[in-house]
Design a protein around this motif. Structure first.
Motif, short mmCIF file in Angstrom:
data_model
loop_
_atom_site.label_atom_id
_atom_site.label_comp_id
_atom_site.label_asym_id
_atom_site.label_seq_id
_atom_site.Cartn_x
_atom_site.Cartn_y
_atom_site.Cartn_z
N HIS A 221 -15.63 -0.79 49.69
CA HIS A 221 -14.48 0.07 50.04
C HIS A 221 -14.34 1.09 48.91
O HIS A 221 -13.87 0.75 47.83
CB HIS A 221 -13.23 -0.82 50.16
N ASN B 198 -3.24 -2.33 47.74
CA ASN B 198 -3.16 -1.20 48.67
C ASN B 198 -4.49 -0.95 49.38
O ASN B 198 -4.51 -0.51 50.52
CB ASN B 198 -2.76 0.03 47.83
N TYR C 268 -15.42 9.03 51.09
CA TYR C 268 -14.77 7.77 51.49
C TYR C 268 -15.80 6.93 52.22
O TYR C 268 -16.34 7.35 53.25
CB TYR C 268 -13.58 8.08 52.41
#
Ligand code: ISE
Length: 334
Positions: A154, A171, A232
């Motif tokens: 991630h 988060n 991302y």
């Protein structure tokens, strides 16, 4: 029946929810908005037609023309609004996190149990990502045997300034904590956290490596890099007894240009998971219409919270730490 939706919180995520509900979901109509900064609600209402702007979240929840509510306000305000929706008997889709503490999650679960029906869906949108859904279906088919490892990556392009090492877990990694439970259909027993050295971009947050062990002994690894710079990037490989499966890159188009061949990496989760957000909203509206709740429940929100906070303890202690969940009430059996 058309479901009239009220939106609390008109920031980036709230605005995205509004656009989805307005244009992409059959059977839904966005009718009311509210934001702590009235101007943000006014400006959203100026762009979309037919929206009533409420002065307070309480007024929006009480509005008889609002059948269901999306909560996309500041994280620490979620629990109060979710509880108010339960008291009003209105379905609510709440952005993650469900609440800012395990106790507040428990209070929401207790309120829903007292109401006797699931009203809460937590916005863990990855449960609607076609890649994860295919992995889950394939695992359930039994064709690959039992799961052994789930490897997750991630990476955020550049984290905002407020992201600290704790938030890298609470988060960001919390998404893997939820989606791993969704894929594997079981709870976690223990967690260990190893911090990597901080990137030169920020000394206040270290990339983290989280190792989770499920009750049945599946090992889940999560690399969370808050400042990967190149884009991302979310990866996942599920290794099973008879093979393995990995998430394919999104979008799945190969580009060849200037001596390179490859695929475009997304900027952030809003584009990477655009499909998931749309499918989540469609499923939420359908669940309201059919009375068959779906997605991440209040119980899942509680389990993700307990897992994340236990991981924060493990980060501090540098020890493998047991995860303790209460017994799951029957309301949350699938
Ligand atoms: C953000 O809050 C999210 O929810 C994103 O899905 C996640 O990828 C990102 O790391 C979080 O900061």
């Amino acid at each position: 029946m058309t479901v009239n939706v009220g939106l609390i919180g008109c920031g980036i995520m709230g605005t995205d929810h509004a656009a989805i509900l307005n244009r992409m979901v059959a059977g839904a109509r966005l009718v009311a908005v509210q934001d702590a900064f009235a101007q943000r609600a006014e400006s959203l209402a100026a762009r979309l037609t037919g929206l009533h702007v409420h002065a307070t979240p309480e007024a929006l929840i009480a509005d008889p023309n609002v059948h269901a509510v999306v909560v996309a306000s500041a994280d620490d305000s979620h629990a109060g609004y979710v509880l108010a929706c339960i008291r009003a008997g209105k379905p609510v889709l709440c952005e993650k996190p469900l609440a800012a503490s395990n106790d507040a999650c428990r209070e929401i679960v207790a309120a829903e149990l007292a109401y006797g029906k699931r009203l809460v869906q937590v916005g863990f949108m990855r449960r609607f990502d076609p890649g994860y859904v295919t992995m889950r279906d394939t695992l359930r088919s039994g064709s690959l045997g039992k799961p052994i490892f789930l490897h997750c990556v991630h990476r955020n392009k550049i984290a905002p300034d407020y992201i600290t090492s704790d938030l890298v877990i609470a988060n960001s990694a919390v998404h893997e904590m939820d989606v791993a439970r969704f894929l594997l259909d079981e709870e976690f027993a223990a967690v260990t956290v190893i911090s990597a050295r901080a990137s030169r971009l920020s000394s206040q947050r270290q990339p983290q490596f989280v190792v989770l062990e499920t009750v049945a002994g599946v090992v889940v690894t999560v690399e969370i890099s808050p400042d990967a710079q190149y884009g991302y990037d979310v990866q996942g490989e599920l290794v099973c007894e008879d093979g393995s499966m990995s998430l394919a890159p999104v979008p799945n188009v190969t580009l060849r240009k200037a001596g390179h061949s490859g695929f475009v990496v997304e900027e952030d989760w809003r584009t990477r998971f655009a499909d998931a957000y749309r499918l989540q909203a469609c499923a939420w509206i359908e669940a309201i219409q059919t009375g068959r709740p779906t997605g991440s429940s209040a119980w899942d929100g509680y389990a993700a919270s307990v897992t994340a906070y236990t991981a924060l303890d493990a980060l501090k202690s540098r020890q493998r730490t047991s995860i303790h969940l209460e017994a799951r009430p029957a309301l949350y059996d699938q």
